[in-house]
Design an enzyme around this catalytic site. Structure first.
Site, PDB file in Angstrom:
ATOM      1  N   GLU A   1      -0.882  -8.351   5.425  1.00 25.08           N
ATOM      2  CA  GLU A   1      -0.562  -8.547   6.855  1.00 25.08           C
ATOM      3  C   GLU A   1      -1.816  -8.484   7.727  1.00 25.08           C
ATOM      4  O   GLU A   1      -1.761  -8.797   8.913  1.00 25.08           O
ATOM      5  CB  GLU A   1       0.479  -7.499   7.306  1.00 25.08           C
ATOM      6  CG  GLU A   1      -0.034  -6.090   7.554  1.00 25.08           C
ATOM      7  CD  GLU A   1      -0.348  -5.286   6.290  1.00 25.08           C
ATOM      8  OE1 GLU A   1      -0.296  -5.854   5.181  1.00 25.08           O
ATOM      9  OE2 GLU A   1      -0.681  -4.092   6.426  1.00 25.08           O
TER      10      GLU A   1
ATOM     11  N   HIS B   1      -3.486  -5.171   1.809  1.00 31.02           N
ATOM     12  CA  HIS B   1      -2.760  -5.417   3.063  1.00 31.02           C
ATOM     13  C   HIS B   1      -2.714  -6.906   3.418  1.00 31.02           C
ATOM     14  O   HIS B   1      -3.555  -7.372   4.202  1.00 31.02           O
ATOM     15  CB  HIS B   1      -3.438  -4.659   4.212  1.00 31.02           C
ATOM     16  CG  HIS B   1      -3.228  -3.188   4.153  1.00 31.02           C
ATOM     17  ND1 HIS B   1      -2.243  -2.553   4.876  1.00 31.02           N
ATOM     18  CD2 HIS B   1      -3.858  -2.228   3.439  1.00 31.02           C
ATOM     19  CE1 HIS B   1      -2.285  -1.243   4.617  1.00 31.02           C
ATOM     20  NE2 HIS B   1      -3.257  -1.027   3.747  1.00 31.02           N
TER      21      HIS B   1
ATOM     22  N   CYS C   1       0.824  -1.212   0.000  1.00 34.47           N
ATOM     23  CA  CYS C   1       0.000   0.000   0.000  1.00 34.47           C
ATOM     24  C   CYS C   1       0.867   1.276   0.000  1.00 34.47           C
ATOM     25  O   CYS C   1       1.445   1.597  -1.024  1.00 34.47           O
ATOM     26  CB  CYS C   1      -0.995  -0.061   1.149  1.00 34.47           C
ATOM     27  SG  CYS C   1      -2.447   0.920   0.819  1.00 34.47           S
TER      28      CYS C   1
HETATM   29  N1  GLN Z   1      -3.538   6.343   1.058  1.00 32.83           N
HETATM   30  C1  GLN Z   1      -2.298   6.089   1.701  1.00 32.83           C
HETATM   31  C2  GLN Z   1      -1.177   6.911   1.076  1.00 32.83           C
HETATM   32  O1  GLN Z   1      -1.385   7.597   0.143  1.00 32.83           O
HETATM   33  C3  GLN Z   1      -1.944   4.618   1.659  1.00 32.83           C
HETATM   34  C4  GLN Z   1      -2.942   3.846   2.454  1.00 32.83           C
HETATM   35  C5  GLN Z   1      -2.411   2.610   3.073  1.00 32.83           C
HETATM   36  O2  GLN Z   1      -1.209   2.373   3.139  1.00 32.83           O
HETATM   37  N2  GLN Z   1      -3.298   1.842   3.608  1.00 32.83           N
HETATM   38  O3  GLN Z   1      -0.079   6.864   1.520  1.00 32.83           O
END
Ligand code: GLN
Length: 203
Positions: A176, A174, A82
């Site tokens: 994890e 995610h 992410c």
């Molecule tokens: N929206 C977040 C960002 O731009 C990432 C979200 C996440 O890691 N769950 O960094």
């Protein structure tokens, strides 16, 4: 495991504990990383989800940006989830450069829309596995474009959500936060495959 690899988890902000638990459950040794000197001790590194702008700022303050870039060049395997994907991408929409620029993808932050900032969905694996996998997306980035040497391992709604290139792995979701260890195990396999090369370059 006598030869259990040490996997660093960048512990500046975000879902650090959950990765720590997943790595431990895989039989590897997790190490929370906050300082540049700690990078040299690792067999692999995870950059967790969180807030990419915050993590980027803290990384730069700790001198970790350049250290991680250099370690990656020397063969360190890195898995970004992410926000970690955003930090590892070569390009961020619109036209902004990624912080580490390790994987040849273009990512758009928070692209799955405000009313669906968090959701769970079944994703389709292209090659890793044939089983059903429930993925958790939280303000997830969208991968808009991929370079020719990037392999797509899983997709959602026709868009890649798990990708790899050389010793780098990234996911929009995610892994994890679910009990399924398949993706962490895949990262450990990548490290094993990559080992000879790392040894040569990183000593
Ligand atoms: N929206 C977040 C960002 O731009 C990432 C979200 C996440 O890691 N769950 O960094």
């Amino acid at each position: 495991m006598p030869d259990a690899p040490t996997i660093g988890i960048l512990a500046l902000q975000g879902s650090v504990r959950e990765h720590q638990r997943a790595i431990r459950r895989c039989g590897a040794v997790p190490a929370l990383v906050k300082q540049a000197e700690e990078i040299a001790l690792l067999d692999g590194l995870i950059i967790p989800g969180g807030e990419s702008t915050t993590i980027a700022k803290l990384m730069s303050q700790a001198g970790l940006t350049e250290t991680i870039k250099q370690a990656a060049e020397d063969g360190l395997a890195i898995f970004g989830t992410c926000a970690g994907l955003i930090l590892m991408a070569r390009e961020i929409a619109e036209g902004e450069q990624g912080l580490l620029g390790l994987i040849d993808i273009k990512a758009r932050r928070n692209a799955y829309g405000s009313q669906a900032e968090s959701f769970e969905a079944d994703i389709a694996f292209d090659s890793l596995s044939s089983k059903k996998y429930r993925a958790i997306f939280i303000r997830a980035p969208l991968v808009e474009a991929t370079g020719s040497s990037v392999t797509v391992l899983a997709s959602y709604q026709g868009k890649p959500v798990l990708l790899e290139e050389r010793q780098f792995l990234v996911s929009c979701f995610h892994p994890e936060l679910t009990d399924d260890l398949e993706i962490h195990r895949h990262f450990l396999k990548m490290i094993e495959k990559n080992k000879g090369q790392v040894k040569q370059k990183r000593g």
